[in-house]
Write a protein that holds these residues in place. Structure first.
Motif, PDB file in Angstrom:
ATOM      1  N   ARG A 190       0.832  -1.174  -0.006  1.00 20.26           N
ATOM      2  CA  ARG A 190       0.094   0.021  -0.090  1.00 20.26           C
ATOM      3  C   ARG A 190       0.896   1.257   0.059  1.00 20.26           C
ATOM      4  NH1 ARG A 190      -2.349   2.458   4.358  1.00 20.26           N
ATOM      5  NH2 ARG A 190      -4.329   3.486   4.127  1.00 20.26           N
ATOM      6  N   LYS A 193       2.729   1.565  -3.264  1.00 24.63           N
ATOM      7  CA  LYS A 193       1.721   2.174  -4.398  1.00 24.63           C
ATOM      8  C   LYS A 193       1.676   3.719  -4.345  1.00 24.63           C
ATOM      9  CE  LYS A 193      -0.678  -2.296  -5.347  1.00 24.63           C
ATOM     10  NZ  LYS A 193      -1.893  -2.836  -4.935  1.00 24.63           N
ATOM     11  N   SER A 194       1.284   4.053  -2.977  1.00 23.45           N
ATOM     12  CA  SER A 194       0.934   5.431  -2.624  1.00 23.45           C
ATOM     13  C   SER A 194       2.320   6.341  -2.989  1.00 23.45           C
ATOM     14  CB  SER A 194       0.850   5.680  -1.352  1.00 23.45           C
ATOM     15  OG  SER A 194       1.767   5.613  -0.507  1.00 23.45           O
ATOM     16  N   ARG A 196       3.981   5.622  -5.682  1.00 20.13           N
ATOM     17  CA  ARG A 196       3.791   5.689  -7.307  1.00 20.13           C
ATOM     18  C   ARG A 196       2.858   6.576  -7.561  1.00 20.13           C
ATOM     19  NH1 ARG A 196       2.520   0.122  -8.618  1.00 20.13           N
ATOM     20  NH2 ARG A 196       2.092   1.034 -10.359  1.00 20.13           N
ATOM     21  N   ALA A 197       1.686   6.734  -6.623  1.00 24.52           N
ATOM     22  CA  ALA A 197       0.492   7.479  -6.956  1.00 24.52           C
ATOM     23  C   ALA A 197       1.034   9.002  -6.806  1.00 24.52           C
ATOM     24  CB  ALA A 197      -0.578   7.154  -6.030  1.00 24.52           C
ATOM     25  N   SER A 199       4.034  10.310  -7.010  1.00 24.72           N
ATOM     26  CA  SER A 199       4.953  10.699  -8.023  1.00 24.72           C
ATOM     27  C   SER A 199       4.028  10.909  -9.333  1.00 24.72           C
ATOM     28  CB  SER A 199       5.920   9.646  -8.105  1.00 24.72           C
ATOM     29  OG  SER A 199       6.463   9.823  -9.539  1.00 24.72           O
ATOM     30  N   ASP A 200       3.117  10.274  -9.634  1.00 26.25           N
ATOM     31  CA  ASP A 200       2.336  10.422 -10.691  1.00 26.25           C
ATOM     32  C   ASP A 200       1.550  11.713 -10.601  1.00 26.25           C
ATOM     33  OD1 ASP A 200      -0.102  10.093 -12.378  1.00 26.25           O
ATOM     34  OD2 ASP A 200       0.922   8.295 -12.901  1.00 26.25           O
ATOM     35  N   ASN A 201       0.640  11.897  -9.625  1.00 26.34           N
ATOM     36  CA  ASN A 201      -0.146  12.757  -9.646  1.00 26.34           C
ATOM     37  C   ASN A 201      -0.430  13.401  -8.211  1.00 26.34           C
ATOM     38  OD1 ASN A 201      -2.456  14.696  -9.813  1.00 26.34           O
ATOM     39  ND2 ASN A 201      -3.239  13.462 -11.531  1.00 26.34           N
ATOM     40  N   LEU A 204      -3.739  14.656  -6.741  1.00 25.50           N
ATOM     41  CA  LEU A 204      -4.690  13.872  -6.679  1.00 25.50           C
ATOM     42  C   LEU A 204      -4.487  12.932  -5.495  1.00 25.50           C
ATOM     43  CD1 LEU A 204      -7.531  13.039  -7.911  1.00 25.50           C
ATOM     44  CD2 LEU A 204      -6.080  11.239  -9.341  1.00 25.50           C
ATOM     45  N   ALA A 205      -3.097  12.700  -5.419  1.00 22.93           N
ATOM     46  CA  ALA A 205      -2.623  11.903  -4.148  1.00 22.93           C
ATOM     47  C   ALA A 205      -3.167  12.507  -3.080  1.00 22.93           C
ATOM     48  CB  ALA A 205      -1.286  11.653  -4.345  1.00 22.93           C
ATOM     49  N   LEU A 206      -2.993  13.849  -2.825  1.00 22.04           N
ATOM     50  CA  LEU A 206      -3.484  14.622  -1.403  1.00 22.04           C
ATOM     51  C   LEU A 206      -4.909  14.566  -1.317  1.00 22.04           C
ATOM     52  CD1 LEU A 206      -1.238  17.938  -2.190  1.00 22.04           C
ATOM     53  CD2 LEU A 206      -1.169  16.206  -0.319  1.00 22.04           C
ATOM     54  N   SER A 208      -6.763  12.242  -2.285  1.00 22.22           N
ATOM     55  CA  SER A 208      -6.921  10.610  -2.011  1.00 22.22           C
ATOM     56  C   SER A 208      -6.723  10.337  -0.432  1.00 22.22           C
ATOM     57  CB  SER A 208      -6.365   9.579  -2.917  1.00 22.22           C
ATOM     58  OG  SER A 208      -6.617  10.009  -4.165  1.00 22.22           O
ATOM     59  N   ILE A 210      -3.536  10.658   0.693  1.00 19.32           N
ATOM     60  CA  ILE A 210      -2.066  10.327   0.806  1.00 19.32           C
ATOM     61  C   ILE A 210      -1.303  11.407   1.485  1.00 19.32           C
ATOM     62  CG2 ILE A 210       0.063   9.660  -0.453  1.00 19.32           C
ATOM     63  CD1 ILE A 210      -1.888   8.283  -2.395  1.00 19.32           C
TER      64      ILE A 210
END
Lengths: 336, 274
Positions: A190, A193-194, A196-197, A199-201, A204-206, A208, A210
């Motif tokens: 978990r 993956k968070s 990678r998320a 790093s990706d965006n 949007l991670a915030l 979600s 994270i």
């Protein structure tokens, strides 16, 4: 027979050393690429993080040796590696708290982080010399060879010998384990993956839920572990000189960029591309060709394209070509 | 250089990665919610006035509300502050006046992240998926705040958007525009939100895909989740809306049921092309 001899010479002087060197570069480049992907800057202090982690591991090795604790045929440094990792982790976390976090709070542009990391690099540089001194250190012990040249010759009856040093085999094995653990972590857990998320965006991670500070913390921990591991393996293989780690930054960056910055798989591929290019181009191929070519074509010179003094030129040659023709790297990086 | 942290020398991608364009000017974390007296709509941004940073006000005394089971749509001309109004409700804008109430609580002081925990699901207009993660990982990240077993919710999302089940192991960035929007909505649904907010869910998709997305949004609303939506395609959006808000220059110009607004000659003339 000649072809076999050629192969043995090539393996002994190019294949095996380049594989070990490539594994060390790959571990280093993974650290650089993770920081780039998640904290968005190229960490110039990475080479000196490696040096510091190694210095701590060397001190621990000496302590273990003094206490008479060893690993038999394996180097004692392997036992000291966790201490080195912890040392590097403590260092980068303190730096993050004291330095990088301030700039994160200001939401500064990434280029400022790059310059800040250069400052950190010089501080680490000095710190490492304070801790262990400016001289070369040898700390490899245990069995020196898995296969020595004489054993190989006796066993095979070939004219040429092949040596496989314990440290080379160890480098590759430890690197494989480290990379497998890293990819398992990034793709299966978990927290991974968070990362990678994030790093990706980032936004949007915030949204979600994270926690960015936690992602940053875990990233530094992983990077410190990779850096200390790469540093200790390099030191075991080639001896420890504080200045060499600073120089190592150059091929490490080249590897990360050639592979595609921000892409862990690319960092590994880039590490091996750079290592094989450096070793092959700076090795005199006369003996290999001597076995392979008919006598009339046998080269007079050494067929050494560049002396080893120019090995960094090779990294940068490759770097330039890749940036010119495939700016995102061999594997698609994050929009370089 | 007056601003020491400005953009100078920041374009070299071999040493730095571009920072994302920020979604707004979010309410800082650390605020608290407080219960309010009396009956209030389920979600309401009441008399909101504010703008980004220290800039001019974009919203002027703007009110947006949605009740359970309803679809509320914000429409209006370009630059009317539609998205801004929704961002204000979600806390991505510091309000100078007005308040946001959710389920009998004043949440004006909460950060967007805290509002997610309170049950708001938000789908931004752009960059609303993790492109390098697989569809399934996108949904997992949507459920990041949940520590319980969310496989049931994921199953619901898959039955709502069957195409996502088919593509669940593909990187979300490889999907088509309409499928990406489904991932984005699915991701927001993973927290089991009490209210879902969509910022132009049909931006940049073809008319056929748009109709399908609207159908899906109606289906989501039938599960009982109130939906607040900003839409560029005013006519289609008002057709499915229980409540419509027409904004002009950051203020409420017309408010009514979707049908009323569609029938209103003023609204038709100004915004729906006759």
């Amino acid at each position: 027979m000649d072809a076999l001899n050629a192969l043995v010479v090539f393996a002994n002087f190019v294949l095996i050393p380049a594989t070990a060197y490539g594994a060390q570069l790959a571990l280093g480049a993974l650290g650089v690429t993770l920081i780039y992907g998640i904290l968005r800057f190229s960490n110039f202090a990475h080479g000196d993080t490696m040096a510091f982690g190694t210095a701590v591991a060397i001190l621990a090795t000496w302590a273990l040796q003094a206490a008479g604790i060893g690993l038999g045929p394996l180097p004692t440094a392997l036992l000291a590696l966790p201490v080195g990792i912890l040392g590097a982790m403590a260092l980068v976390l303190l730096t993050d708290r004291g330095v990088y976090r301030f700039y994160r709070a200001q939401r500064v542009k990434p280029v400022i982080f790059v310059i800040v990391s250069m400052g950190v690099m010089f501080v680490y540089n000095g710190l490492t010399r304070f801790v262990i001194g400016v001289d070369d250190q040898r700390f490899a012990d245990g069995e020196r060879f898995v296969i020595s040249v004489r054993e190989f010759r006796e066993a095979t009856g070939l004219a040429e010998g092949l040596a496989l040093r314990t440290t080379q085999l160890l480098t590759v094995v430890v690197a494989i384990i480290a990379v497998a653990l890293l990819f398992w972590f990034l793709n299966r857990t978990r927290t991974g993956k968070s990362m990678r998320a994030f790093s990706d965006n980032e936004d949007l991670a915030l949204l979600s839920g994270i926690n960015p500070e936690r992602v940053v913390l875990v990233t530094w921990l992983i990077v410190a572990a990779l850096a200390a591991t790469a540093g200790v393996l390099y030191g075991l293989d080639k001896g420890f000189k504080p200045f060499v780690y600073f120089q190592l930054l150059l091929p490490i960056f080249a590897a990360a960029i050639v592979g595609g910055l921000g892409n862990p798989l690319g960092a590994i591929a880039g590490g091996f591309v750079i290592a094989f290019a450096e070793v092959t181009i700076t090795y005199p191929l006369k003996r290999v060709l001597g076995y392979l070519l008919p006598e009339s074509l046998e080269p007079d010179g050494l067929v050494q394209l560049l002396t080893t003094d120019y090995k960094f030129a090779v990294s940068f040659g490759i770097l330039l070509v890749v940036l010119l023709f495939r700016p995102t790297g061999l594997f698609k990086g994050k929009a370089v | 250089m007056t601003d020491p942290y400005s953009d100078r020398g920041n374009k070299d991608r071999s040493i730095t990665r571009e920072a994302p364009a920020h979604l707004g000017d979010p309410v800082p974390p650390g605020g608290t919610a407080s219960p309010v007296e009396g009956t209030t709509p389920f979600l309401i941004g009441r008399a909101m006035t504010g703008g980004y940073g220290s800039g001019a006000d974009i919203l002027h005394d703007c009110t947006i509300a949605v009740e359970p089971g309803e679809i509320a749509v914000i429409v209006g001309p370009n630059g009317a502050g539609k998205s801004t109004a929704m961002k204000a409700v979600f806390g991505m804008l510091n309000l100078r006046q007005g308040e946001v109430l959710l389920d009998g609580e004043d949440i004006t002081g909460l950060s967007p992240q805290a509002r997610v925990l309170k049950g708001m699901g938000f789908v931004p207009q752009t960059a609303n998926i993790f492109t390098s993660l697989t569809v399934e990982e996108n949904l997992e990240m949507g459920a990041f705040v949940r520590r319980d077993d969310f496989s049931g919710t994921m199953e619901q999302v898959y039955s709502l958007f069957p195409i996502l089940r088919e593509k669940r192991l593909q990187p979300a960035g490889e999907l088509s525009g309409g499928q990406r929007q489904q991932v984005a909505v699915g991701r927001a649904l993973m927290t089991e939100p009490k209210v879902l907010m969509l910022d132009e869910p049909t931006a940049g998709v073809s008319p056929i895909v748009m109709d399908e997305l609207f159908d899906r949004i109606i289906e989501v609303s039938r599960t009982g989740i109130p939906i607040l939506m900003v839409e560029q395609n005013a006519r289609q959006a008002l057709e499915i809306a229980d409540k419509g808000y027409v904004l002009v220059q950051g203020s409420n110009a017309y408010t009514g049921t979707g049908r009323e607004l569609l029938a209103d000659p003023e609204v038709r003339k100004s915004f729906l092309g006759g």
